[in-house]
Write a protein that holds these residues in place. Structure first.
Motif, mmCIF file in Angstrom:
data_model
loop_
_atom_site.group_PDB
_atom_site.id
_atom_site.type_symbol
_atom_site.label_atom_id
_atom_site.label_comp_id
_atom_site.label_asym_id
_atom_site.label_seq_id
_atom_site.Cartn_x
_atom_site.Cartn_y
_atom_site.Cartn_z
ATOM 1 N N PHE A 339 0.804 -1.219 0.000
ATOM 2 C CA PHE A 339 0.000 0.000 0.000
ATOM 3 C C PHE A 339 0.838 1.271 0.000
ATOM 4 N N HIS A 343 -0.124 3.854 -2.880
ATOM 5 C CA HIS A 343 -0.286 5.288 -2.594
ATOM 6 C C HIS A 343 0.637 6.107 -3.483
ATOM 7 N N LEU A 361 -4.273 7.291 3.342
ATOM 8 C CA LEU A 361 -4.758 6.052 2.722
ATOM 9 C C LEU A 361 -6.185 5.746 3.146
#
Length: 622
Positions: A339, A343, A361
């Motif tokens: 992640f 991102h 996020l």
């Protein structure tokens, strides 16, 4: 969340599969599994299919294939890392390496059946709009490329037919250069309303009605110009070209969905658009009032043309936006590394701290479930770092049959052996939920059972609320937490020294080390000492700083090059970006650098080639 193992976690389990595809002879994968391969040539048609499947699914599994991970052993996230140092390591890797494959699998679990729709998207960044931005330069590790080549990955097809994309932040820059507005293409929310949602809906509905009333009254001409201007100012009316418009400020994608739900009531008169913020998120919903059905048709025709152009800009990020708008829980393995790169590539630049990363996020993806943390409930004493290792462990130890069904048909030339990890993650998640007796049906993800496992990004933590925690572990086989104040880094010892040998040398060199302590080698150049008492680390550092006064053995070690530093120095290494191959070299630089400064080596250009010992090569604008 309890870490106790339930007494019924005893028996072996297996999985069966039922699909509509013909078996293949590939022994490395389930012979009945097929993953649809998606490239630039079939992306548009696939987008409509996956859109429906995302909306109907309960969960979405993701798996990434990158051009590299870390260039030195200590660059990996280690048990001694706090949430912040672990994040900085992941951030460094995410900004250097590139995504070549992004596998997505919307899935649902019904009783003992897994219903999955796996896709594997082949990506390659390029400036398809010829706007002169962004300038893509990224690093590759030869070991990663070799592994992909052995799996039959076609690099020529990836470069020529890979799907391009822009992050939300890059899209905003591109739109400013092209001068195009952002037109709404978000889906309405299908999840139930909370009390806060209902209050927001009522407030927006009232405001839109007041605005529409003011716009209609202003057309009658019964008021003078000053009163009309004041009324427009009070209701917040603006203009979009020659048409009246209303701006509705929002602070999350959920608010956007709710605003669109309200505006559906006024669909005959208005057209909604979204305004993106500088950072890439949605800043406001803009409501444009049309004067007639013909006027609305003309405006929507313009909107369709602009939307086609917008899809060219977004590329694969269309899929990311669909996932984000669905608000479905995402299931991954090693969520921190995955992640941070998601991102970085699709939302915007990574923020400097774990706290800011989690907040940013969460606006796009509110629920992230890492199967590594779910596995910790089943195997708390053994860290299983890969999907295959966890699957093998579950197969040996537990019994709970899962029938996997893959309804979509895949053409023969689309069923190459890429992206299978996303199916393994979906399967493993279903197995874990079954063993832990966690309900995994629709709308149950908000239950306390799964909430306890959501949004945990530190691989060696068991809680989502520990991002400020300063206690760490010495190793994966050392479950006891240790305060970072009790940890000291040492380097400058003889190459090839084992942890046991170093411990014995230190034990006989100083009275300070008479208390119980442990030693672990981090890389060939550096080790870490964990003291059992808080003041022991301070006394040892003071003895090192004094040159080992009154202790000949310690003085000899220092004269031979032994050095030491506290955990704060290690934090500075990570925060200053001193990513040398040897941790010892990074610690030396951190000690030589003031708290606000950066060394010259920490500001290298992104196009520099890193050879050293990390098997890295550079691909600069292929």
């Amino acid at each position: 969340m309890s870490s106790r193992r339930p007494p019924w976690l005893l028996q072996r389990r297996f999985i069966t599969t039922n699909t509509h595809t013909k078996p293949t002879s590939n022994p490395t994968h389930n012979p009945k599994w097929c993953v649809k391969q998606v490239s630039k040539s079939n992306f548009s048609e696939t987008l409509e299919n996956i859109k429906d499947q995302i909306l109907k699914s309960d969960y979405i599994a993701v798996s990434l294939k990158k051009t590299g991970s870390h260039s030195a052993p200590w660059h990996r996230t280690l048990p001694i890392d706090t949430a912040q140092t672990a994040y900085l390591k992941a951030k460094y890797a995410a900004e250097r390496f590139q995504l070549f494959q992004f596998a997505v699998c919307p899935f649902s679990i019904r009783d003992s059946k897994l219903i999955a729709y796996p896709y594997n998207f082949h990506l390659f960044p390029r400036d398809g709009l010829k706007l002169g931005m962004p300038c893509y330069s990224f690093m590759c590790q030869s070991s990663y490329l070799t592994s992909m080549a052995n799996e039959g990955f076609d690099f020529n097809a990836c470069i020529n037919d890979g799907i391009s994309y822009l992050s939300r932040a890059q899209e905003l820059i591109a739109r400013n250069r092209r001068g195009n507005p952002v037109i709404s293409n978000l889906e309405q929310s299908s999840s139930p309303h909370s009390v806060a949602d209902s209050l927001f809906l009522g407030r927006i509905q009232s405001r839109v009605k007041s605005w529409l009333k003011a716009c209609k009254e202003s057309k009658t001409g019964s008021e003078d110009a000053l009163i009309r201007s004041l009324r427009k100012l009070m209701v917040g009316s603006e203009e979009y070209g020659s048409r009246p418009c209303l701006r509705i400020d929002v602070c999350s994608e959920r608010h956007v969905q709710l605003a669109l739900e309200v505006l559906k009531e006024f669909a005959d008169d208005v057209v909604p658009m979204v305004i993106r913020a500088k950072g890439g998120g949605i800043q406001a919903v803009q409501v444009v009032l049309t004067s007639s059905k013909e006027d609305k048709d003309i405006f929507e025709e313009q909107q369709c043309k602009e939307e086609d152009q917008n899809k060219l800009v977004r590329g694969f990020r269309e899929v990311i936006d669909l996932i984000s708008a669905s608000q479905k829980p995402l299931v991954a393995q090693n969520s921190l590394n995955d992640f941070t790169i998601i991102h970085s590539k699709f939302l915007g630049p990574l923020p400097p701290s774990m706290d800011e990363f989690r907040t940013s996020l969460h606006l796009a993806v509110p629920h992230v479930l890492d199967i590594s943390h779910l596995m910790d409930e089943i195997s708390p004493l053994k860290k299983l770092n890969s999907v295959s290792a966890a699957t093998s462990y579950m197969k040996r130890r537990f019994f709970a049959p899962i029938d996997a069904e893959i309804p979509q048909k895949v053409e023969a030339d689309e069923s190459k052996s890429h992206g299978y990890d996303v199916l393994r993650i979906s399967q493993l998640f279903a197995k874990i939920c079954s063993v832990l007796k966690i309900s995994s049906e629709t709308d149950k993800h908000s239950s306390s059972a799964l909430k306890g496992y959501a949004n945990i990004f530190n691989p060696y933590s068991a809680s989502s609320d520990n991002h400020m925690e300063e206690d760490v572990r010495l190793s994966t086989d050392h479950p006891q937490k240790i305060s970072t104040e009790n940890i000291v880094f040492v380097w400058g010892f003889t190459l090839g020294t084992s942890a046991k040998m170093l411990r014995n040398q230190l034990l006989t060199s100083s009275e300070v080390l008479s208390d119980e302590f442990d030693v672990r080698i981090l890389d060939k150049s550096c080790a870490v000492i964990a003291f059992s008492k808080p003041d022991s680390s301070t006394k040892f550092l003071e003895a090192m700083e004094s040159g080992g006064n009154n202790c000949d053995s310690l003085s000899n070690l220092i004269s031979e090059g032994l050095r030491a530093a506290d955990y704060e120095t290690y934090k500075r290494v990570c925060s200053l970006g001193l990513w040398e191959v040897k941790l010892a070299d990074s610690l030396d630089k951190a000690l030589e650098t003031d708290f606000d400064g950066h060394t010259e080596d920490s500001q290298k250009e992104s196009t520099e080639v890193y050879w050293r010992n990390s098997d890295l090569i550079n691909l600069d604008e292929l």
